[in-house]
Write a protein that holds these residues in place. Sequence first.
Motif, mmCIF file in Angstrom:
data_model
loop_
_atom_site.group_PDB
_atom_site.id
_atom_site.type_symbol
_atom_site.label_atom_id
_atom_site.label_comp_id
_atom_site.label_asym_id
_atom_site.label_seq_id
_atom_site.Cartn_x
_atom_site.Cartn_y
_atom_site.Cartn_z
ATOM 1 N N VAL A 1 0.842 -1.202 0.000
ATOM 2 C CA VAL A 1 0.000 0.000 0.000
ATOM 3 C C VAL A 1 0.876 1.250 0.000
ATOM 4 C CG1 VAL A 1 -1.643 1.335 1.384
ATOM 5 C CG2 VAL A 1 -2.003 -1.106 1.045
ATOM 6 N N VAL A 2 1.920 1.249 0.807
ATOM 7 C CA VAL A 2 2.837 2.389 0.875
ATOM 8 C C VAL A 2 3.516 2.602 -0.478
ATOM 9 C CG1 VAL A 2 5.058 3.128 1.859
ATOM 10 C CG2 VAL A 2 3.222 2.324 3.361
ATOM 11 N N ALA A 3 3.962 1.538 -1.102
ATOM 12 C CA ALA A 3 4.620 1.655 -2.408
ATOM 13 C C ALA A 3 3.653 2.207 -3.455
ATOM 14 C CB ALA A 3 5.171 0.296 -2.847
ATOM 15 N N SER A 4 2.435 1.718 -3.453
ATOM 16 C CA SER A 4 1.428 2.191 -4.395
ATOM 17 C C SER A 4 1.111 3.670 -4.174
ATOM 18 C CB SER A 4 0.156 1.356 -4.261
ATOM 19 O OG SER A 4 -0.859 1.855 -5.094
ATOM 20 N N ALA A 5 0.984 4.068 -2.919
ATOM 21 C CA ALA A 5 0.714 5.471 -2.602
ATOM 22 C C ALA A 5 1.873 6.354 -3.058
ATOM 23 C CB ALA A 5 0.466 5.637 -1.106
ATOM 24 N N GLY A 6 3.082 5.870 -2.891
ATOM 25 C CA GLY A 6 4.253 6.623 -3.340
ATOM 26 C C GLY A 6 4.269 6.797 -4.847
ATOM 27 N N GLN A 7 3.902 5.754 -5.569
ATOM 28 C CA GLN A 7 3.846 5.834 -7.028
ATOM 29 C C GLN A 7 2.765 6.818 -7.479
ATOM 30 O OE1 GLN A 7 3.233 1.734 -8.073
ATOM 31 N NE2 GLN A 7 5.420 1.272 -8.088
ATOM 32 N N GLN A 8 1.616 6.786 -6.819
ATOM 33 C CA GLN A 8 0.538 7.722 -7.164
ATOM 34 C C GLN A 8 0.977 9.159 -6.913
ATOM 35 O OE1 GLN A 8 -3.071 6.660 -5.131
ATOM 36 N NE2 GLN A 8 -3.181 4.647 -6.089
ATOM 37 N N GLN A 9 1.674 9.382 -5.817
ATOM 38 C CA GLN A 9 2.144 10.724 -5.497
ATOM 39 C C GLN A 9 3.151 11.203 -6.539
ATOM 40 O OE1 GLN A 9 4.164 11.109 -1.727
ATOM 41 N NE2 GLN A 9 3.705 13.283 -1.613
ATOM 42 N N GLU A 10 4.043 10.332 -6.962
ATOM 43 C CA GLU A 10 5.020 10.692 -7.999
ATOM 44 C C GLU A 10 4.328 11.052 -9.301
ATOM 45 O OE1 GLU A 10 8.352 8.115 -8.821
ATOM 46 O OE2 GLU A 10 8.586 7.667 -6.693
ATOM 47 N N GLN A 11 3.325 10.268 -9.693
ATOM 48 C CA GLN A 11 2.598 10.534 -10.926
ATOM 49 C C GLN A 11 1.876 11.878 -10.859
ATOM 50 O OE1 GLN A 11 0.123 7.064 -11.271
ATOM 51 N NE2 GLN A 11 1.704 5.858 -12.278
ATOM 52 N N GLN A 12 1.277 12.179 -9.719
ATOM 53 C CA GLN A 12 0.597 13.463 -9.559
ATOM 54 C C GLN A 12 1.581 14.618 -9.646
ATOM 55 O OE1 GLN A 12 -1.449 13.039 -5.815
ATOM 56 N NE2 GLN A 12 -3.190 11.971 -6.729
ATOM 57 N N GLN A 13 2.749 14.471 -9.047
ATOM 58 C CA GLN A 13 3.758 15.519 -9.108
ATOM 59 C C GLN A 13 4.245 15.727 -10.530
ATOM 60 O OE1 GLN A 13 6.628 14.149 -6.244
ATOM 61 N NE2 GLN A 13 5.574 15.124 -4.521
ATOM 62 N N GLN A 14 4.430 14.650 -11.274
ATOM 63 C CA GLN A 14 4.863 14.759 -12.662
ATOM 64 C C GLN A 14 3.797 15.450 -13.507
ATOM 65 O OE1 GLN A 14 5.826 10.723 -13.723
ATOM 66 N NE2 GLN A 14 7.826 10.786 -12.708
ATOM 67 N N GLN A 15 2.540 15.131 -13.272
ATOM 68 C CA GLN A 15 1.459 15.773 -14.018
ATOM 69 C C GLN A 15 1.395 17.258 -13.722
ATOM 70 O OE1 GLN A 15 -1.988 13.490 -12.907
ATOM 71 N NE2 GLN A 15 -1.652 11.935 -14.475
ATOM 72 N N GLN A 16 1.588 17.612 -12.453
ATOM 73 C CA GLN A 16 1.551 19.023 -12.076
ATOM 74 C C GLN A 16 2.708 19.794 -12.705
ATOM 75 O OE1 GLN A 16 1.484 18.939 -7.805
ATOM 76 N NE2 GLN A 16 -0.711 18.500 -7.710
ATOM 77 N N GLN A 17 3.859 19.171 -12.786
ATOM 78 C CA GLN A 17 5.012 19.824 -13.382
ATOM 79 C C GLN A 17 4.836 20.003 -14.885
ATOM 80 O OE1 GLN A 17 8.315 17.382 -12.172
ATOM 81 N NE2 GLN A 17 8.422 18.291 -10.126
ATOM 82 N N ALA A 18 4.114 19.069 -15.511
ATOM 83 C CA ALA A 18 3.899 19.121 -16.956
ATOM 84 C C ALA A 18 2.880 20.208 -17.330
ATOM 85 C CB ALA A 18 3.419 17.772 -17.465
ATOM 86 N N GLU A 19 2.071 20.624 -16.386
ATOM 87 C CA GLU A 19 1.008 21.616 -16.673
ATOM 88 C C GLU A 19 1.534 23.014 -16.707
ATOM 89 O OE1 GLU A 19 -1.951 20.852 -13.695
ATOM 90 O OE2 GLU A 19 -2.636 19.052 -14.710
#
Length: 88
Positions: free
Chosen positions: A70-88
């Motif tokens: 669960v922790v690993a999955s949450a970390g991956q989701q957080q990374e993806q959200q950060q990447q999306q925010q940076q791309a915007e």
Amino acid sequence: AQVVNLLDSCRADFDVVDVLDEVGNPPDLRDTLKEFTTWPTVPQVFASGEFLGGSDILTEMHASGLLVRVVASAGQQQEQQQQQQQAE
């Protein structure tokens, strides 16, 4: 301290909010969390906005190996959200 140790053992990136601190938080934060989760005790642990449980539940999740997943999955989701925010 037990939950913090469990999360540390999973190398989780987490924040702690002291719901008993009435000076630093809204006065009804603890009651609001209890109503939201229908869980009467603290600590209450959330991952990716989802309520996981309290100390006993996290201890069981850790013992079964689920907590680290669960922790690993949450970390991956957080990374993806950060990447999306940076791309915007």
